[in-house]
Write a protein that holds these residues in place. Structure first.
Motif, PDB file in Angstrom:
ATOM      1  N   ALA A  42     -13.766  61.219  19.539  1.00 20.78           N
ATOM      2  CA  ALA A  42     -13.872  61.302  18.078  1.00 20.78           C
ATOM      3  C   ALA A  42     -14.570  62.609  17.694  1.00 20.78           C
ATOM      4  O   ALA A  42     -15.751  62.617  17.354  1.00 20.78           O
ATOM      5  N   PRO A  43     -13.836  63.742  17.768  1.00 22.62           N
ATOM      6  CA  PRO A  43     -14.483  65.013  17.422  1.00 22.62           C
ATOM      7  C   PRO A  43     -14.813  65.111  15.930  1.00 22.62           C
ATOM      8  O   PRO A  43     -14.128  64.497  15.102  1.00 22.62           O
ATOM      9  N   HIS A  44     -15.851  65.879  15.606  1.00 20.63           N
ATOM     10  CA  HIS A  44     -16.267  66.068  14.200  1.00 20.63           C
ATOM     11  C   HIS A  44     -15.254  66.943  13.478  1.00 20.63           C
ATOM     12  O   HIS A  44     -14.578  67.763  14.113  1.00 20.63           O
ATOM     13  N   HIS A  45     -15.163  66.807  12.144  1.00 24.25           N
ATOM     14  CA  HIS A  45     -14.141  67.575  11.406  1.00 24.25           C
ATOM     15  C   HIS A  45     -14.403  69.084  11.373  1.00 24.25           C
ATOM     16  O   HIS A  45     -13.537  69.851  10.967  1.00 24.25           O
ATOM     17  N   SER A  46     -15.590  69.500  11.823  1.00 21.50           N
ATOM     18  CA  SER A  46     -15.870  70.941  11.860  1.00 21.50           C
ATOM     19  C   SER A  46     -15.325  71.602  13.140  1.00 21.50           C
ATOM     20  O   SER A  46     -15.510  72.793  13.348  1.00 21.50           O
ATOM     21  N   ILE A  47     -14.641  70.851  13.972  1.00 23.03           N
ATOM     22  CA  ILE A  47     -14.134  71.351  15.261  1.00 23.03           C
ATOM     23  C   ILE A  47     -13.202  72.559  15.059  1.00 23.03           C
ATOM     24  O   ILE A  47     -12.482  72.621  14.047  1.00 23.03           O
ATOM     25  N   ASN A  48     -13.242  73.503  16.017  1.00 24.82           N
ATOM     26  CA  ASN A  48     -12.320  74.645  15.912  1.00 24.82           C
ATOM     27  C   ASN A  48     -11.097  74.414  16.806  1.00 24.82           C
ATOM     28  O   ASN A  48     -11.047  73.461  17.589  1.00 24.82           O
ATOM     29  N   LEU A  49     -10.140  75.318  16.656  1.00 28.04           N
ATOM     30  CA  LEU A  49      -8.854  75.167  17.337  1.00 28.04           C
ATOM     31  C   LEU A  49      -8.989  75.138  18.865  1.00 28.04           C
ATOM     32  O   LEU A  49      -8.345  74.327  19.530  1.00 28.04           O
ATOM     33  N   THR A  50      -9.868  76.002  19.407  1.00 21.49           N
ATOM     34  CA  THR A  50     -10.041  76.070  20.870  1.00 21.49           C
ATOM     35  C   THR A  50     -10.613  74.761  21.420  1.00 21.49           C
ATOM     36  O   THR A  50     -10.149  74.255  22.439  1.00 21.49           O
ATOM     37  N   THR A  51     -11.605  74.202  20.726  1.00 25.36           N
ATOM     38  CA  THR A  51     -12.209  72.956  21.228  1.00 25.36           C
ATOM     39  C   THR A  51     -11.234  71.788  21.060  1.00 25.36           C
ATOM     40  O   THR A  51     -11.232  70.858  21.876  1.00 25.36           O
ATOM     41  N   LEU A  52     -10.401  71.840  20.059  1.00 27.62           N
ATOM     42  CA  LEU A  52      -9.450  70.738  19.838  1.00 27.62           C
ATOM     43  C   LEU A  52      -8.277  70.820  20.818  1.00 27.62           C
ATOM     44  O   LEU A  52      -7.931  69.835  21.469  1.00 27.62           O
ATOM     45  N   LEU A  53      -7.666  71.995  20.932  1.00 29.42           N
ATOM     46  CA  LEU A  53      -6.457  72.134  21.760  1.00 29.42           C
ATOM     47  C   LEU A  53      -6.755  72.511  23.201  1.00 29.42           C
ATOM     48  O   LEU A  53      -5.967  72.222  24.102  1.00 29.42           O
ATOM     49  N   GLY A  54      -7.862  73.226  23.414  1.00 28.34           N
ATOM     50  CA  GLY A  54      -8.174  73.747  24.743  1.00 28.34           C
ATOM     51  C   GLY A  54      -8.078  75.261  24.720  1.00 28.34           C
ATOM     52  O   GLY A  54      -7.509  75.842  23.807  1.00 28.34           O
ATOM     53  N   GLY A  55      -8.650  75.900  25.744  1.00 33.46           N
ATOM     54  CA  GLY A  55      -8.600  77.364  25.810  1.00 33.46           C
ATOM     55  C   GLY A  55      -9.940  77.922  26.242  1.00 33.46           C
ATOM     56  O   GLY A  55     -10.591  77.328  27.110  1.00 33.46           O
ATOM     57  N   GLY A  56     -10.342  79.020  25.650  1.00 33.76           N
ATOM     58  CA  GLY A  56     -11.592  79.686  26.061  1.00 33.76           C
ATOM     59  C   GLY A  56     -11.359  80.519  27.311  1.00 33.76           C
ATOM     60  O   GLY A  56     -10.234  80.554  27.824  1.00 33.76           O
ATOM     61  N   PRO A  57     -12.426  81.187  27.826  1.00 33.94           N
ATOM     62  CA  PRO A  57     -12.256  82.082  28.979  1.00 33.94           C
ATOM     63  C   PRO A  57     -11.637  81.395  30.205  1.00 33.94           C
ATOM     64  O   PRO A  57     -10.875  81.988  30.934  1.00 33.94           O
TER      65      PRO A  57
END
Ligand code: ZN
Length: 277
Positions: A42-57
């Motif tokens: 249950a992520p918070h609504h302030s979540i960004n695209l990378t944390t929601l979909l995946g990614g990062g370095p």
């Protein structure tokens, strides 16, 4: 409350599913034991695209993949960033997410049940019998327009939830365990029906293609007539039309009914988001 218990209402994950869940979670964080329960995220609504979909370095899996084979609960759906909401469309359709970044390309599973909740208007009291709504019609429209038609079209069931007085919630607590067990059994039986009907073809009604619907879903003559009337009246998209049959098939399975009747179709029609608005 309902969203939280939903992961437990589903049958426990099979060993293959447990391995799949553990694999994704081990890429995200150190995880030493096999995960034997369906995930609830249950992520918070302030979540960004990378944390929601995946990614990062390190191209780590996001929340939608951590919810793989479990539940993704998005509370206050219109408050999520527009790019996050729109990005859900592809995984909701394909059940995986493709990450194409400068530092690499990968694909993660994202086969989750989306449970989204929202208020009927910004103040939360539109059509409530508890308090009067203070929102202007344009404010209500702006709030609801944050959710695009194509996103709503991908949601199978939309239903209003009336605000219950505290006394009802407290009374409900004593019978909740019994109801939970009953609901669990009914859901397990309905899933079993689907396994018997489709064997290895697919797991759930929601996964049927339009061709498979014609082959496996049997509507009575009056149910067919009702569906075509509703389709013309509400100008339903092809996706909505087939979603109604799939939801009606699930309602029929919950009743162990061999055919889809008018009652099943009319209940499924009421769950379409276009009709609620
Ligand atoms: Zn309001």
């Amino acid at each position: 409350m309902l969203a939280k218990v939903s992961a437990n209402l589903m049958p426990p994950p099979s060993l293959t599913e447990q391995i799949a869940i553990t694999k994704v979670h081990s890429l995200h964080s150190l995880c030493t034991n096999i995960i034997s329960e369906r995930p609830y995220r249950a992520p918070h609504h302030s979540i960004n695209l990378t944390t929601l979909l995946g990614g990062g370095p390190n191209l780590i899996p996001g929340e939608i993949s951590l919810a793989h084979l479990g539940v993704l609960h998005l509370d206050e759906l219109p408050e999520f960033r527009r790019d996050c909401l729109e990005a859900l469309r592809q995984p909701l359709e394909n059940h995986f997410v493709k990450l194409d970044r400068i530092n690499g390309h990968t694909q993660y599973p994202a086969d989750f049940m989306l449970i989204a909740t929202m208020n009927p208007c910004p103040c939360g009291y539109f059509q409530s019998n508890i308090k009067e709504c203070t929102c202007s019609p344009s404010a209500i429209q702006r709030y609801r327009q944050k959710l695009s038609g194509p996103l709503l079209d991908r949601i199978d069931i939309t239903t209003p939830v009336l605000q219950e007085p505290d006394s009802i919630l407290h009374r409900g607590h004593t019978t909740s365990t019994k109801q939970h067990t009953l609901a669990q059994k009914q859901i397990h039986d309905a899933i079993q029906q689907q396994h018997l009907r489709y064997h290895d073809l697919t797991r759930f009604n929601s996964r049927l293609s339009s061709l498979e619907i014609t082959r496996y879903c049997h509507l009575t003559k009056t149910a067919k007539d009702l569906l075509s009337q509703a389709s013309n009246h509400y100008c339903l998209s092809a996706r909505s039309y087939f979603k109604i049959i799939k939801v009606a098939q699930t309602i029929a399975d919950l009743e162990l009914s061999p055919k889809i009747t008018t009652e099943h179709i009319s209940e499924a029609i009421q769950y379409r988001p276009q009709i609620l608005n």
